[in-house]
Design a protein around this motif. Sequence first.
Motif, PDB file in Angstrom:
ATOM      1  N   HIS A 149       0.826  -1.215   0.000  1.00 26.61           N
ATOM      2  CA  HIS A 149       0.000   0.000   0.000  1.00 26.61           C
ATOM      3  C   HIS A 149       0.854   1.255   0.000  1.00 26.61           C
ATOM      4  CE1 HIS A 149      -2.434  -3.239   1.922  1.00 26.61           C
ATOM      5  NE2 HIS A 149      -3.335  -2.799   1.066  1.00 26.61           N
ATOM      6  N   TYR A 150       1.966   1.212   0.717  1.00 20.39           N
ATOM      7  CA  TYR A 150       2.873   2.359   0.718  1.00 20.39           C
ATOM      8  C   TYR A 150       3.471   2.561  -0.673  1.00 20.39           C
ATOM      9  CZ  TYR A 150       6.686   5.461   2.144  1.00 20.39           C
ATOM     10  OH  TYR A 150       7.543   6.529   2.260  1.00 20.39           O
ATOM     11  N   ASP A 151       3.839   1.471  -1.316  1.00 23.19           N
ATOM     12  CA  ASP A 151       4.372   1.553  -2.669  1.00 23.19           C
ATOM     13  C   ASP A 151       3.375   2.255  -3.592  1.00 23.19           C
ATOM     14  OD1 ASP A 151       4.866   0.568  -5.497  1.00 23.19           O
ATOM     15  OD2 ASP A 151       6.594  -0.330  -4.502  1.00 23.19           O
ATOM     16  N   LEU A 152       2.116   1.845  -3.538  1.00 18.72           N
ATOM     17  CA  LEU A 152       1.096   2.474  -4.376  1.00 18.72           C
ATOM     18  C   LEU A 152       0.920   3.945  -4.027  1.00 18.72           C
ATOM     19  CD1 LEU A 152      -1.735  -0.216  -4.526  1.00 18.72           C
ATOM     20  CD2 LEU A 152      -0.096   0.367  -6.308  1.00 18.72           C
ATOM     21  N   ALA A 153       0.888   4.244  -2.727  1.00 18.71           N
ATOM     22  CA  ALA A 153       0.639   5.619  -2.284  1.00 18.71           C
ATOM     23  C   ALA A 153       1.751   6.564  -2.709  1.00 18.71           C
ATOM     24  CB  ALA A 153       0.470   5.656  -0.765  1.00 18.71           C
ATOM     25  N   LYS A 154       2.987   6.069  -2.790  1.00 24.25           N
ATOM     26  CA  LYS A 154       4.109   6.940  -3.119  1.00 24.25           C
ATOM     27  C   LYS A 154       4.475   6.908  -4.601  1.00 24.25           C
ATOM     28  CE  LYS A 154       4.310   8.538   0.931  1.00 24.25           C
ATOM     29  NZ  LYS A 154       3.810   9.915   1.157  1.00 24.25           N
ATOM     30  N   CYS A 155       4.024   5.903  -5.329  1.00 22.88           N
ATOM     31  CA  CYS A 155       4.233   5.907  -6.775  1.00 22.88           C
ATOM     32  C   CYS A 155       3.129   6.673  -7.497  1.00 22.88           C
ATOM     33  CB  CYS A 155       4.312   4.477  -7.300  1.00 22.88           C
ATOM     34  SG  CYS A 155       5.851   3.626  -6.869  1.00 22.88           S
ATOM     35  N   ALA A 156       1.933   6.687  -6.941  1.00 20.09           N
ATOM     36  CA  ALA A 156       0.813   7.354  -7.603  1.00 20.09           C
ATOM     37  C   ALA A 156       1.074   8.830  -7.881  1.00 20.09           C
ATOM     38  CB  ALA A 156      -0.466   7.176  -6.784  1.00 20.09           C
ATOM     39  N   PRO A 157       1.628   9.613  -6.936  1.00 22.04           N
ATOM     40  CA  PRO A 157       1.862  11.031  -7.240  1.00 22.04           C
ATOM     41  C   PRO A 157       2.852  11.249  -8.383  1.00 22.04           C
ATOM     42  CG  PRO A 157       1.853  10.700  -4.867  1.00 22.04           C
ATOM     43  CD  PRO A 157       1.866   9.340  -5.502  1.00 22.04           C
ATOM     44  N   LEU A 158       3.760  10.321  -8.597  1.00 24.68           N
ATOM     45  CA  LEU A 158       4.681  10.430  -9.727  1.00 24.68           C
ATOM     46  C   LEU A 158       3.911  10.380 -11.044  1.00 24.68           C
ATOM     47  CD1 LEU A 158       7.442   8.021  -8.402  1.00 24.68           C
ATOM     48  CD2 LEU A 158       7.624  10.511  -8.553  1.00 24.68           C
ATOM     49  N   ARG A 159       2.974   9.451 -11.118  1.00 20.40           N
ATOM     50  CA  ARG A 159       2.146   9.344 -12.319  1.00 20.40           C
ATOM     51  C   ARG A 159       1.186  10.529 -12.416  1.00 20.40           C
ATOM     52  NH1 ARG A 159       2.855   7.215 -17.259  1.00 20.40           N
ATOM     53  NH2 ARG A 159       0.832   7.069 -18.314  1.00 20.40           N
ATOM     54  N   MET A 160       0.686  10.999 -11.284  1.00 26.20           N
ATOM     55  CA  MET A 160      -0.196  12.166 -11.297  1.00 26.20           C
ATOM     56  C   MET A 160       0.502  13.365 -11.911  1.00 26.20           C
ATOM     57  SD  MET A 160      -2.149  12.233  -7.644  1.00 26.20           S
ATOM     58  CE  MET A 160      -2.805  10.762  -6.893  1.00 26.20           C
ATOM     59  N   ALA A 161       1.754  13.582 -11.527  1.00 28.69           N
ATOM     60  CA  ALA A 161       2.489  14.725 -12.057  1.00 28.69           C
ATOM     61  C   ALA A 161       2.628  14.624 -13.568  1.00 28.69           C
ATOM     62  CB  ALA A 161       3.863  14.820 -11.402  1.00 28.69           C
ATOM     63  N   PHE A 162       2.875  13.417 -14.065  1.00 25.99           N
ATOM     64  CA  PHE A 162       3.009  13.234 -15.507  1.00 25.99           C
ATOM     65  C   PHE A 162       1.691  13.512 -16.220  1.00 25.99           C
ATOM     66  CE2 PHE A 162       2.476  10.446 -19.204  1.00 25.99           C
ATOM     67  CZ  PHE A 162       3.483  10.943 -20.018  1.00 25.99           C
ATOM     68  N   THR A 163       0.609  12.905 -15.734  1.00 28.35           N
ATOM     69  CA  THR A 163      -0.674  13.081 -16.410  1.00 28.35           C
ATOM     70  C   THR A 163      -1.199  14.511 -16.269  1.00 28.35           C
ATOM     71  OG1 THR A 163      -1.849  12.253 -14.442  1.00 28.35           O
ATOM     72  CG2 THR A 163      -1.293  10.649 -16.142  1.00 28.35           C
ATOM     73  N   LEU A 164      -0.998  15.117 -15.103  1.00 24.94           N
ATOM     74  CA  LEU A 164      -1.428  16.505 -14.929  1.00 24.94           C
ATOM     75  C   LEU A 164      -0.602  17.441 -15.802  1.00 24.94           C
ATOM     76  CD1 LEU A 164      -2.024  16.498 -11.084  1.00 24.94           C
ATOM     77  CD2 LEU A 164      -3.766  16.824 -12.851  1.00 24.94           C
ATOM     78  N   GLY A 165       0.669  17.094 -15.994  1.00 25.83           N
ATOM     79  CA  GLY A 165       1.483  17.880 -16.908  1.00 25.83           C
ATOM     80  C   GLY A 165       0.895  17.896 -18.304  1.00 25.83           C
ATOM     81  N   GLU A 166       0.374  16.751 -18.748  1.00 28.80           N
ATOM     82  CA  GLU A 166      -0.269  16.679 -20.055  1.00 28.80           C
ATOM     83  C   GLU A 166      -1.540  17.532 -20.099  1.00 28.80           C
ATOM     84  OE1 GLU A 166       0.752  14.919 -22.967  1.00 28.80           O
ATOM     85  OE2 GLU A 166       2.580  15.050 -21.758  1.00 28.80           O
ATOM     86  N   GLU A 167      -2.288  17.529 -19.015  1.00 21.46           N
ATOM     87  CA  GLU A 167      -3.552  18.257 -18.997  1.00 21.46           C
ATOM     88  C   GLU A 167      -3.373  19.761 -18.802  1.00 21.46           C
ATOM     89  OE1 GLU A 167      -6.309  16.469 -16.287  1.00 21.46           O
ATOM     90  OE2 GLU A 167      -6.321  14.552 -17.362  1.00 21.46           O
ATOM     91  N   LEU A 168      -2.337  20.152 -18.085  1.00 19.17           N
ATOM     92  CA  LEU A 168      -2.150  21.568 -17.758  1.00 19.17           C
ATOM     93  C   LEU A 168      -1.383  22.340 -18.816  1.00 19.17           C
ATOM     94  CD1 LEU A 168      -1.268  21.488 -13.941  1.00 19.17           C
ATOM     95  CD2 LEU A 168      -3.489  21.799 -15.020  1.00 19.17           C
ATOM     96  N   LYS A 169      -0.628  21.649 -19.663  1.00 22.04           N
ATOM     97  CA  LYS A 169       0.266  22.376 -20.567  1.00 22.04           C
ATOM     98  C   LYS A 169      -0.488  23.254 -21.555  1.00 22.04           C
ATOM     99  CE  LYS A 169       1.032  18.427 -23.695  1.00 22.04           C
ATOM    100  NZ  LYS A 169       2.082  17.486 -24.189  1.00 22.04           N
ATOM    101  N   GLU A 170      -1.673  22.861 -21.935  1.00 26.06           N
ATOM    102  CA  GLU A 170      -2.432  23.695 -22.867  1.00 26.06           C
ATOM    103  C   GLU A 170      -2.892  24.992 -22.221  1.00 26.06           C
ATOM    104  OE1 GLU A 170      -7.024  22.200 -22.630  1.00 26.06           O
ATOM    105  OE2 GLU A 170      -5.629  20.897 -23.725  1.00 26.06           O
ATOM    106  N   LYS A 171      -2.851  25.046 -20.893  1.00 31.61           N
ATOM    107  CA  LYS A 171      -3.200  26.260 -20.160  1.00 31.61           C
ATOM    108  C   LYS A 171      -1.969  27.091 -19.810  1.00 31.61           C
ATOM    109  CE  LYS A 171      -7.648  25.303 -19.771  1.00 31.61           C
ATOM    110  NZ  LYS A 171      -8.690  26.170 -20.378  1.00 31.61           N
ATOM    111  N   GLY A 172      -0.798  26.641 -20.250  1.00 29.19           N
ATOM    112  CA  GLY A 172       0.430  27.349 -19.908  1.00 29.19           C
ATOM    113  C   GLY A 172       0.864  27.139 -18.485  1.00 29.19           C
ATOM    114  N   CYS A 173       0.423  26.031 -17.884  1.00 30.30           N
ATOM    115  CA  CYS A 173       0.768  25.715 -16.491  1.00 30.30           C
ATOM    116  C   CYS A 173       1.620  24.448 -16.445  1.00 30.30           C
ATOM    117  CB  CYS A 173      -0.501  25.559 -15.653  1.00 30.30           C
ATOM    118  SG  CYS A 173      -1.485  27.079 -15.538  1.00 30.30           S
TER     119      CYS A 173
END
Length: 328
Positions: A198-222
Amino acid sequence: MSGIAGSVRRGRGRTEERNSHVNHQERPLTGKVALVAGATRGAGRAIAVELGRAGATVYATGRTTRARASEVGRTSETIEGTAELIDEAGGHGVAVPTDHLVPDQVRALVERIDAEQGRLDVLVNDVWGGDHLLAFNQKVWEADLESGLRMLRLGVETHVITTHFAVPLLVRRPGGLLIEMTDGTTGYNGPRYREQFHYDLAKCAPLRMAFTLGEELKEKGCTAVALTPGFLRSEQMLDHFGVTEENWRDAIATEPSFAIAESPLLVGRAAAALAADPEVHRLNGTSLSSGGLARAYGFTDADGSRPDAWRYIPDFQQNPEVDAADYR
């Protein structure tokens, strides 16, 4: 939120107007507004303080206040205390008691920031609070299921809820920065098991979040990035080893890898450096560490060193005789 609204510290109006006299070169975040979700202690508190030191108005949230402690059970660190440290550093701290698992509370928090400031420039998702649930060296079928699911709620669901409500305010202006806090870089966590399912999942998930959010935010210049401290000398970790910040090296006898430990100041300075970088978008979607950013931006820990835990730890695991001084 209405039941606790009277106990929180009120904003002082538009940040731009209040701080217009401040030297922008010395305090590059003057006029900026930040939300540090999970700012009670450790990395979150240090990040909130350093953003304030750089001139920002910082909303510091968490569940432990001077009137009520969270399930973590620590009363020595509170969000009010964090806000006071932000003020002492020269910023403006606003403590808002918030349970980031409760959507209505997070919605109210963001609405308040919008009403008081009209903007959000930096969002730091640092909510965790699951260390007391963690038992290493247990297989998934051996671990307590309720504790494991609670860790995932605290370390993943809180970030999702906060992002859902805060990002619309963040992307209102180009240049917004979202920092997903975690433990370990993509390079370290990717090929390694973090010793508990569970710790592995909890600490790996934000790494993937940053990648996917980067894809979603870049069109907004963020920009979205993941950021990790190294072996953090948080208040809780110091207590665990029975040492203080003054004599922390005494713990090396118990845990040799503690020789690479860093104070929370290092990751605080890392977050502030990212927030002040006008070209931070080049890092969009990436995984970053306090030690790596210390070298890149030229800042140090309180003792003048640049501990690089995520370079040291793999080498230490292969050869415990490596000298931590070579990684500082």
